[in-house]
Design a protein around this motif. Structure first.
Motif, PDB file in Angstrom:
ATOM      1  N   GLU A 183       7.083   6.274   9.942  1.00 23.84           N
ATOM      2  CA  GLU A 183       6.124   5.556  10.769  1.00 23.84           C
ATOM      3  C   GLU A 183       6.459   4.058  10.808  1.00 23.84           C
ATOM      4  N   LEU A 184       6.835   3.555   9.683  1.00 25.49           N
ATOM      5  CA  LEU A 184       7.180   2.136   9.626  1.00 25.49           C
ATOM      6  C   LEU A 184       8.396   1.835  10.504  1.00 25.49           C
ATOM      7  N   LEU A 223       5.091 -10.109  10.458  1.00 29.98           N
ATOM      8  CA  LEU A 223       3.636  -9.982  10.324  1.00 29.98           C
ATOM      9  C   LEU A 223       3.260  -8.561   9.921  1.00 29.98           C
ATOM     10  N   LEU A 224       3.929  -7.612  10.542  1.00 27.81           N
ATOM     11  CA  LEU A 224       3.641  -6.218  10.211  1.00 27.81           C
ATOM     12  C   LEU A 224       3.937  -5.952   8.734  1.00 27.81           C
ATOM     13  N   ASP A 231       0.205   4.261   1.361  1.00 29.90           N
ATOM     14  CA  ASP A 231      -0.188   5.328   2.280  1.00 29.90           C
ATOM     15  C   ASP A 231       0.567   5.291   3.618  1.00 29.90           C
ATOM     16  N   LEU A 232       1.722   4.719   3.598  1.00 26.14           N
ATOM     17  CA  LEU A 232       2.472   4.674   4.855  1.00 26.14           C
ATOM     18  C   LEU A 232       3.823   5.356   4.700  1.00 26.14           C
ATOM     19  N   ALA A 234       4.031  -8.100   6.415  1.00 25.44           N
ATOM     20  CA  ALA A 234       3.014  -8.799   5.621  1.00 25.44           C
ATOM     21  C   ALA A 234       1.747  -7.955   5.534  1.00 25.44           C
ATOM     22  N   GLY A 235       1.470  -7.255   6.605  1.00 28.65           N
ATOM     23  CA  GLY A 235       0.286  -6.408   6.636  1.00 28.65           C
ATOM     24  C   GLY A 235       0.375  -5.219   5.693  1.00 28.65           C
ATOM     25  N   LEU A 236       1.571  -4.962   5.186  1.00 24.23           N
ATOM     26  CA  LEU A 236       1.735  -3.837   4.252  1.00 24.23           C
ATOM     27  C   LEU A 236       1.175  -4.152   2.866  1.00 24.23           C
ATOM     28  N   ARG A 283       0.860  -1.178   0.000  1.00 24.48           N
ATOM     29  CA  ARG A 283       0.000   0.000   0.000  1.00 24.48           C
ATOM     30  C   ARG A 283       0.900   1.233   0.000  1.00 24.48           C
TER      31      ARG A 283
END
Lengths: 193, 193, 193, 193
Positions: free
Chosen positions: C158-159, C184-185, C153-154, C187-189, C151
């Motif tokens: 912040e990451l 996991l984080l 929008d990050l 992966a959530g991207l 995505r």
DNA sequence: GATGAATGAGCCTTCATTCAT
DNA sequence: TATGAATGAAGGCTCATTCAT
């Protein structure tokens, strides 16, 4: 309420006296275990009262200590003349009486120490104890001196202080026998040959 | 080398040693006035140093007390054999030595008391003081006993404790002469006739 | 003395540099064991220098921390473009790079925590670390986003904060695997289907 | 009886309870600003009480922290089953619940950090928080896993730790949105396609 | 430059004493 | 009166930081 101002006094007295008794018992027990400077709250807790109650009955710590040992001091004082009357010699009476005093002190953890504290707050304590006992001791000492059994240049006050000091810390040192050492001191009172 | 000062590795010590001296003096003075349990801050203030400085030099209170009295304890210990050699009789040596010990204690407010504390933190203190002096006293006592001048049933430890106790509070009570009372105790050591 | 003012500079430098190296090594070791807020004296002791020397070389704790990890931060930063060039996809590069960052943080007891401290004294630290790494991360993130792999929008900042946070306390909790959670984080991207 | 007030034994509690409330509020505020290790004095000052009052109510710091957050922890715990019952899917319930947990943590500066301290004094704290919440989370996680909505290889403990970590420092960094990042982490829980 | 002694603020904790209820 | 909650002075100890040597 209104009914009380007069006739309740004895009742209150009974109540308060019971409370005071509980306090004295509790204090005596705590003193044995933690010395006469034990935290006020510990005493209150053991007595099952609030700390405020202690302050009401005994405004200062000295007051409490005095009260706790009053009976025993009194008994010790009264033993003086009795021993003088019943003993073979004045010296024997003196020795017995001193021994009795040691009995009293040795089981009172920290009492001997506080007896000789120079803290101003303990003046009343010193007065209470010494004022009562020194004259008793003086009479015994004088009688022994008069009989030529001991040297005559020692004050009762000084002797009692010495005995008190010898008892300091006696309870928690198995290698130190206060009674025996006091005996040596009393033996040392004998006139030199 | 680089600095060209040669082998002066104990240099900063000059500073620290002076400070340590000031600390010991201050502590000694405060001890006299307020006992050996006086607040660390008071000692620091009187020495003109920060509290941290005390902890740097003396990590525990026992360390400080030991240091404060080290020299005097040592001198007292060394006096024992000397007195034995120079005195007419072992008993005289003992009496003199005890007197010297009294000299030491009488001005040390609270020292005698802490010497007999059972607080675990004072183990080093006990060791330092009693371990050094009791053997000295024992030798004098044994000699006197061997000469038949004193009874032989008293331990040096007990005698020293007694003397220590008799010295408690001596400095602030003009009616109490510790030296004299110790004299009576020592007199009481004589074998009974 | 006079001879030195000129040509000694390089010599001093050698000396000082060696000293600084010892300090950095010592600090790194202490940091591992006691966190980056370990007592200055512990670091000085381990380095075999005085505390003053630390302050000379690193006026603030942040300076010391920055210096201790400078090389590793630099290496991490340089790994970004390299990974982008050598990986199959930008996302794979990003994942690898994040993993490398985790490697760095996880063994630095307390570093992640101090990285996000809001203590004013750590501003320089934040700047030093984030200013160097955020752009690197941003480039990787942008590349992956441009490829439609994550995505868009990050922010990299912040990451990185999130990754840093996930690493806090990882070293002393066997039930917590920071690397895996960061995985996991990441992966959530992935863009939601 | 004697006082005629009937069975009002929990009387003084009105006072104390009010005070305790003030303490908890003050502590919560101070915790937000300075972390849960803020000086006792600061809390006392803000509550307008003496330090002793804190120790009376909360003998250890852990006791205070537990008390401060007890209600919120409890409410959070109770929300778990409720959400499971009311949500469309277990995954939605889990996501909502995590969100709620984030709500709780985000304003508790330092709480997440202390939650993962290995200091022995915090055992009661860990027990109180994690023991209460981990099982709740586990149930949600299990339900989602059973429904095939998330991977099944993650422990609730680990997830909660991660969420806690992601919340650290969230309150004072406008560029960092903890809730959003936790969202990414939760998204990462989805089984890979 | 290096050293480490000294400083002192700051924290925790205990307990005598007061006072509202 | 009794209670015990509240207070706050005291005192111990640690450590960051400065500075004389």
């Amino acid at each position: 309420m209104g009914a009380g101002m007069g006739g309740q006094s004895p009742r209150r007295r009974a109540d308060a006296r019971r409370n005071e008794k509980a306090l004295l018992d509790a204090a005596a027990e705590v003193f044995v275990g933690a010395g006469v400077n034990a935290p006020v709250r510990d005493i209150a807790t053991r007595a099952g009262v609030g700390t405020g109650t202690i302050y009401r009955h005994f405004p200062t710590r000295a007051d409490l200590i005095i009260a706790v040992y009053r009976h025993q001091v009194e008994a010790c004082a009264e033993a003086g003349p009795a021993l003088l009357a019943s003993s073979d010699t004045p010296y024997a009476a003196l020795a017995h009486w001193i021994d009795r005093f040691v009995d009293f002190l040795v089981t009172k953890h920290g009492l001997a120490a506080v007896l000789r504290s120079d803290d101003a707050g303990f003046d009343a304590l010193h007065a209470s104890f010494l004022d009562r006992l020194v004259p008793v001791c003086a009479r015994l000492l004088d009688a022994a001196a008069a009989a030529g059994e001991v040297r005559s240049d020692l004050e009762a006050y000084e002797l009692m202080r010495a005995v008190g000091n010898l008892c300091i810390g006696a309870e928690d040192d198995p290698r130190y026998d206060a009674r025996r050492l006091v005996g040596l001191l009393v033996a040392g009172l004998r006139p030199s040959p």
